[in-house]
Motif scaffolding. Structure first.
Motif, mmCIF file in Angstrom:
data_model
loop_
_atom_site.group_PDB
_atom_site.id
_atom_site.type_symbol
_atom_site.label_atom_id
_atom_site.label_comp_id
_atom_site.label_asym_id
_atom_site.label_seq_id
_atom_site.Cartn_x
_atom_site.Cartn_y
_atom_site.Cartn_z
ATOM 1 N N VAL A 193 0.851 -1.181 0.000
ATOM 2 C CA VAL A 193 0.000 0.000 0.000
ATOM 3 C C VAL A 193 0.893 1.238 0.000
ATOM 4 C CG1 VAL A 193 -1.812 1.281 1.193
ATOM 5 C CG2 VAL A 193 -1.841 -1.220 1.209
ATOM 6 N N ALA A 194 0.736 2.067 -1.020
ATOM 7 C CA ALA A 194 1.549 3.276 -1.160
ATOM 8 C C ALA A 194 0.827 4.463 -0.550
ATOM 9 C CB ALA A 194 1.847 3.539 -2.635
ATOM 10 N N CYS A 195 1.393 4.993 0.539
ATOM 11 C CA CYS A 195 0.862 6.194 1.193
ATOM 12 C C CYS A 195 1.938 7.285 1.182
ATOM 13 C CB CYS A 195 0.449 5.892 2.632
ATOM 14 S SG CYS A 195 -0.792 4.606 2.822
ATOM 15 N N ASP A 196 2.723 7.315 0.100
ATOM 16 C CA ASP A 196 3.919 8.160 0.081
ATOM 17 C C ASP A 196 3.736 9.493 -0.629
ATOM 18 O OD1 ASP A 196 3.638 6.571 -2.179
ATOM 19 O OD2 ASP A 196 5.781 6.364 -2.529
ATOM 20 N N GLY A 197 2.528 10.045 -0.560
ATOM 21 C CA GLY A 197 2.316 11.432 -0.912
ATOM 22 C C GLY A 197 2.066 11.732 -2.376
ATOM 23 N N ARG A 198 1.878 13.012 -2.624
ATOM 24 C CA ARG A 198 1.494 13.498 -3.957
ATOM 25 C C ARG A 198 2.457 13.059 -5.052
ATOM 26 N NH1 ARG A 198 1.662 19.878 -5.112
ATOM 27 N NH2 ARG A 198 3.886 19.362 -5.028
ATOM 28 N N VAL A 316 -4.101 16.376 -7.761
ATOM 29 C CA VAL A 316 -3.471 15.219 -8.397
ATOM 30 C C VAL A 316 -4.362 13.999 -8.161
ATOM 31 C CG1 VAL A 316 -1.431 13.741 -8.517
ATOM 32 C CG2 VAL A 316 -1.162 16.183 -8.014
ATOM 33 N N LEU A 317 -4.848 13.398 -9.240
ATOM 34 C CA LEU A 317 -5.699 12.212 -9.151
ATOM 35 C C LEU A 317 -5.037 11.083 -9.922
ATOM 36 C CD1 LEU A 317 -9.184 13.850 -9.845
ATOM 37 C CD2 LEU A 317 -8.069 13.469 -7.641
ATOM 38 N N THR A 318 -4.812 9.961 -9.252
ATOM 39 C CA THR A 318 -4.192 8.823 -9.917
ATOM 40 C C THR A 318 -5.162 8.186 -10.899
ATOM 41 O OG1 THR A 318 -2.982 6.774 -9.513
ATOM 42 C CG2 THR A 318 -4.899 7.169 -8.154
ATOM 43 N N ASP A 319 -4.614 7.683 -12.016
ATOM 44 C CA ASP A 319 -5.462 7.076 -13.040
ATOM 45 C C ASP A 319 -6.119 5.794 -12.556
ATOM 46 O OD1 ASP A 319 -4.695 9.146 -14.645
ATOM 47 O OD2 ASP A 319 -3.262 7.993 -15.839
ATOM 48 N N ALA A 332 -1.217 10.100 -2.393
ATOM 49 C CA ALA A 332 -0.711 9.428 -3.593
ATOM 50 C C ALA A 332 -1.852 9.099 -4.546
ATOM 51 C CB ALA A 332 0.037 8.154 -3.211
ATOM 52 N N ALA A 333 -3.060 8.929 -4.007
ATOM 53 C CA ALA A 333 -4.235 8.608 -4.827
ATOM 54 C C ALA A 333 -5.024 9.846 -5.198
ATOM 55 C CB ALA A 333 -5.144 7.626 -4.086
ATOM 56 N N HIS A 334 -5.159 10.781 -4.250
ATOM 57 C CA HIS A 334 -5.936 11.995 -4.513
ATOM 58 C C HIS A 334 -5.458 13.129 -3.600
ATOM 59 C CE1 HIS A 334 -8.034 10.188 -1.113
ATOM 60 N NE2 HIS A 334 -8.457 9.209 -1.897
ATOM 61 N N THR A 335 -4.815 14.105 -4.214
ATOM 62 C CA THR A 335 -4.397 15.315 -3.508
ATOM 63 C C THR A 335 -5.384 16.411 -3.862
ATOM 64 O OG1 THR A 335 -2.066 14.679 -3.628
ATOM 65 C CG2 THR A 335 -2.544 16.989 -3.178
ATOM 66 N N LEU A 336 -6.056 16.969 -2.847
ATOM 67 C CA LEU A 336 -7.169 17.887 -3.081
ATOM 68 C C LEU A 336 -6.862 19.292 -2.577
ATOM 69 C CD1 LEU A 336 -10.121 15.579 -1.943
ATOM 70 C CD2 LEU A 336 -9.006 15.701 -4.181
ATOM 71 N N VAL A 388 -16.538 14.063 -3.078
ATOM 72 C CA VAL A 388 -15.687 15.009 -2.360
ATOM 73 C C VAL A 388 -14.863 15.843 -3.340
ATOM 74 C CG1 VAL A 388 -13.709 15.210 -0.798
ATOM 75 C CG2 VAL A 388 -15.597 13.662 -0.237
ATOM 76 N N ILE A 389 -14.327 15.213 -4.371
ATOM 77 C CA ILE A 389 -13.537 15.934 -5.373
ATOM 78 C C ILE A 389 -14.394 16.991 -6.066
ATOM 79 C CG2 ILE A 389 -12.317 15.697 -7.577
ATOM 80 C CD1 ILE A 389 -11.498 12.840 -6.525
ATOM 81 N N ARG A 390 -15.606 16.608 -6.468
ATOM 82 C CA ARG A 390 -16.508 17.575 -7.123
ATOM 83 C C ARG A 390 -16.857 18.715 -6.186
ATOM 84 N NH1 ARG A 390 -19.188 12.855 -9.179
ATOM 85 N NH2 ARG A 390 -20.720 13.069 -7.504
ATOM 86 N N PHE A 391 -17.121 18.392 -4.915
ATOM 87 C CA PHE A 391 -17.493 19.417 -3.947
ATOM 88 C C PHE A 391 -16.363 20.424 -3.756
ATOM 89 C CE2 PHE A 391 -17.472 20.822 0.544
ATOM 90 C CZ PHE A 391 -18.630 21.582 0.531
ATOM 91 N N CYS A 392 -15.132 19.915 -3.570
ATOM 92 C CA CYS A 392 -13.992 20.812 -3.361
ATOM 93 C C CYS A 392 -13.793 21.740 -4.550
ATOM 94 C CB CYS A 392 -12.720 19.999 -3.110
ATOM 95 S SG CYS A 392 -12.695 19.142 -1.523
ATOM 96 N N ASP A 393 -13.867 21.188 -5.745
ATOM 97 C CA ASP A 393 -13.667 22.013 -6.935
ATOM 98 C C ASP A 393 -14.804 23.012 -7.132
ATOM 99 O OD1 ASP A 393 -11.246 20.997 -7.547
ATOM 100 O OD2 ASP A 393 -11.887 19.750 -9.219
ATOM 101 N N ALA A 394 -16.030 22.609 -6.800
ATOM 102 C CA ALA A 394 -17.161 23.534 -6.925
ATOM 103 C C ALA A 394 -16.987 24.724 -5.997
ATOM 104 C CB ALA A 394 -18.468 22.794 -6.621
#
Length: 436
Positions: A193-198, A316-319, A332-336, A388-394
């Protein structure tokens, strides 16, 4: 520091007996920040061993270290949602954390120079609080102490990850200690499990792409004092200079949940256009004056500012979040964007769900690194993550757009949010992480 995993596992089985399903399967976690440490503790709660690698060096601390705040105007802080607090309660850690946590009883939202405003109140929503604000240094210290004392967690710091290889039944991680790059070592586990940041090294080694968006904004983060008590009120304020969040903090040596505390410290997250941050970082008087202009008198007079940090903001959103036996988690998965304070709390819900799903596998005697299991985790988290991603961007785009018609619409929306029935509870539950 590295503990012997075989010895740890044996000690854990002796310690816990049949009280939890200790398994011979184990997990490799890369990234020993708040998310990585929390995930390791969640796994241990379910009897799953992990080895956690961190590229930085961990400080030497002990349970008897002085717990007073040594730099009470010089710290970053995190708003913990109610769901995140519940997760720490589940693993028995909240009692250790709460003395440095300050609850949020109300949230005020407004825009400078506009009529729209709204407020959430804990009594109206019938909740104990909307969440807690905690100093990052205290949270990190307590998570590290808990991990050091947990037999099912092995910690390795100063670790430079160099390669990831996957086999049918395991994943192999190659690493070296910083300063000893020529001595490559390997670890094997059921899952990584990678929790090593943006800028995740593991994500790059797995050739997982990302989608990025530069907000062209920089967050100024610090702590201030006002001459008016915060009364456990969090304020979201939108101004021409940028969005601003001011959150209540504990007193220098008091309990943030003590109803008699005075509470003059506040955490500040000020978002400005990139390129303008220097004047807010270097000039205390200008920073305080800008805050005052944005807030008026609703927070009192801003009297003192601590040292501040600047953080360029990029989404940053991972594919993809799963590749074989590997999972990408946390930033690493979603930087908001931090404006809504949802990033860390979303990561904690991810970690909680994956730990539970792995626990279910253990109880069935099944493989915790099974790709189909990990894909189910990825799918299960999509709805919450996308919302959450949509809310933050809105929030970011809606409250920074200069068009007068959009400005009018958002202020009408704030009034509607404040006055129409049934809307507040829905939004409040989302903000508290109780709807996922």
């Amino acid at each position: 520091m590295m503990q012997n995993m075989d010895s740890n596992l044996s000690n854990a089985k002796n310690k816990f007996g049949n009280s939890r399903a200790v398994t011979d399967q184990n997990v490799l976690i890369v990234g020993g920040g708040h998310v990585g440490l929390s995930f390791a503790l969640l796994l241990a709660h379910h009897g799953i061993a992990s080895t956690l690698l961190e590229k930085m060096g961990y400080p030497t601390i002990s349970p008897n270290d002085d717990s007073n705040r040594s730099h009470y105007l010089d710290s970053r802080n995190t708003a913990l949602s109610r769901r995140t607090v519940q997760i720490y309660q589940e693993i028995g850690l909240w009692d250790e954390l709460q003395s440095h946590a300050c609850r949020i009883d109300a949230v005020q939202i407004s825009e400078q120079g506009s009529f729209g405003r709204a407020q959430l109140n804990k009594d109206e929503e019938k909740v104990e609080s909307f969440g807690q604000v905690m100093e990052n240094a205290w949270l990190g210290r307590k998570l590290l102490l808990a991990a050091q004392q947990e037999p099912l967690i092995a910690l390795i710091d100063h670790a430079n990850v160099t390669a990831v290889a996957q086999q049918n039944d395991m994943v192999t991680l190659s690493f070296s200690y910083y300063g000893k790059e020529e001595h490559v070592q390997q670890l094997q586990a059921s899952v990584l499990v990678a929790c090593d940041g943006r800028d995740s090294t593991v994500r790059q080694l797995l050739n997982i792409g990302t989608t990025t968006y530069d907000y062209q904004q920089t967050a100024i983060v610090g702590v201030v004092e006002t001459d008016k008590p915060h009364e456990h009120v969090a304020i979201e304020r939108f101004s021409p200079a940028g969005p601003l969040a001011v959150l209540p903090l504990t007193d220098p040596d008091g309990d943030g949940n003590d109803e008699y505390q005075t509470g003059y410290r506040r955490s500040v997250v000020w978002v400005c256009p990139t390129g303008e941050e220097t004047k807010y970082l270097e000039d205390d008087a200008h920073f305080l004056q800008t805050l005052q202009q944005a807030f008026g008198e609703r927070a009192g007079t801003f009297v003192t500012a601590g040292r501040r940090g600047a953080y360029p903001l990029t989404r940053v959103l991972t594919d993809k979040q799963v590749d074989g036996r590997c999972v990408v988690m946390g930033n690493a998965a979603h930087t908001l964007h931090p404006v809504a304070g949802q990033g860390f709390n979303l990561c904690m819900r991810d970690a909680h769900v994956l730990a539970q799903m792995m626990s279910t596998q253990v109880l069935k005697g099944a493989d915790i690194g099974d790709t189909q299991l990990l894909k189910r985790y990825e799918k299960a988290r999509q709805t919450d993550q996308k919302r959450v991603i949509r809310f933050c961007d809105a929030v970011v785009h809606g409250f920074t757009h200069p068009n007068p018609a959009i400005k009018l619409a958002r202020n009408v929306a704030l009034v509607a949010f404040d006055k129409l029935p049934n809307i507040k509870p829905l939004i409040a539950n989302y903000a508290m992480g109780l709807k996922s």
